[in-house]
Design a protein around this motif. Structure first.
Motif, PDB file in Angstrom:
ATOM      1  N   UNK A  41      60.136  52.876  50.383  1.00 55.13           N
ATOM      2  CA  UNK A  41      60.123  53.773  49.236  1.00 55.13           C
ATOM      3  C   UNK A  41      60.347  55.185  49.774  1.00 55.13           C
ATOM      4  N   UNK A  42      61.376  55.855  49.293  1.00 51.32           N
ATOM      5  CA  UNK A  42      61.737  57.165  49.838  1.00 51.32           C
ATOM      6  C   UNK A  42      60.649  58.214  49.658  1.00 51.32           C
ATOM      7  N   UNK A  43      59.986  58.218  48.518  1.00 50.68           N
ATOM      8  CA  UNK A  43      59.006  59.268  48.241  1.00 50.68           C
ATOM      9  C   UNK A  43      57.778  59.179  49.132  1.00 50.68           C
ATOM     10  N   UNK A  44      57.345  57.965  49.460  1.00 48.49           N
ATOM     11  CA  UNK A  44      56.119  57.813  50.242  1.00 48.49           C
ATOM     12  C   UNK A  44      56.354  57.317  51.662  1.00 48.49           C
ATOM     13  N   UNK A  45      57.525  56.746  51.937  1.00 45.92           N
ATOM     14  CA  UNK A  45      57.789  56.167  53.241  1.00 45.92           C
ATOM     15  C   UNK A  45      57.141  54.811  53.421  1.00 45.92           C
ATOM     16  N   UNK A  50      64.730  46.632  43.312  1.00 43.73           N
ATOM     17  CA  UNK A  50      65.144  46.977  41.951  1.00 43.73           C
ATOM     18  C   UNK A  50      64.649  45.907  40.983  1.00 43.73           C
ATOM     19  N   UNK A  51      64.741  44.643  41.377  1.00 43.45           N
ATOM     20  CA  UNK A  51      64.238  43.547  40.536  1.00 43.45           C
ATOM     21  C   UNK A  51      62.736  43.633  40.327  1.00 43.45           C
ATOM     22  N   UNK A  52      62.036  44.208  41.303  1.00 40.87           N
ATOM     23  CA  UNK A  52      60.587  44.348  41.211  1.00 40.87           C
ATOM     24  C   UNK A  52      60.160  45.583  40.421  1.00 40.87           C
ATOM     25  N   UNK A  53      61.136  46.406  39.994  1.00 40.55           N
ATOM     26  CA  UNK A  53      60.800  47.543  39.162  1.00 40.55           C
ATOM     27  C   UNK A  53      61.010  48.908  39.778  1.00 40.55           C
ATOM     28  N   UNK A  67      67.522  54.557  43.305  1.00 43.87           N
ATOM     29  CA  UNK A  67      67.559  55.832  44.025  1.00 43.87           C
ATOM     30  C   UNK A  67      66.275  56.087  44.815  1.00 43.87           C
ATOM     31  N   UNK A  68      65.213  55.341  44.516  1.00 40.16           N
ATOM     32  CA  UNK A  68      63.922  55.557  45.177  1.00 40.16           C
ATOM     33  C   UNK A  68      63.678  54.645  46.368  1.00 40.16           C
TER      34      UNK A  68
END
Length: 67
Positions: A6-10, A30-33, A37-38
């Motif tokens: 996850x880009x925001x949290x690493x 993406x399938x998991x929600x 872009x994140x």
């Protein structure tokens, strides 16, 4: 080893063996929600994977330590 983070949290979302990026990890996230872009799929060394894995594990409880 490939990981999806996850880009925001690493934070590591998922991992798979192999070194050729296929986009599978991003598609799974993406399938998991997650928004596409994140998330990011990248190849990491075993040492980098160990650091990500340790951060993803919940801290040991008192009962865990007693075992």
């Amino acid at each position: 080893m490939r990981v999806c983070i996850e880009r925001s949290s690493g934070r590591m979302i998922e991992s798979q063996s192999g070194v050729a990026p296929h986009g599978t990890l991003v598609a799974n996230a993406v399938s998991a929600g997650y928004a596409e872009a994140d998330v990011e799929e990248k190849v990491v060394t075993q040492d980098a994977f160990d650091v990500l894995w340790a951060a993803a594990r919940p801290p040991a409880t008192y009962a865990d330590n007693r075992r």
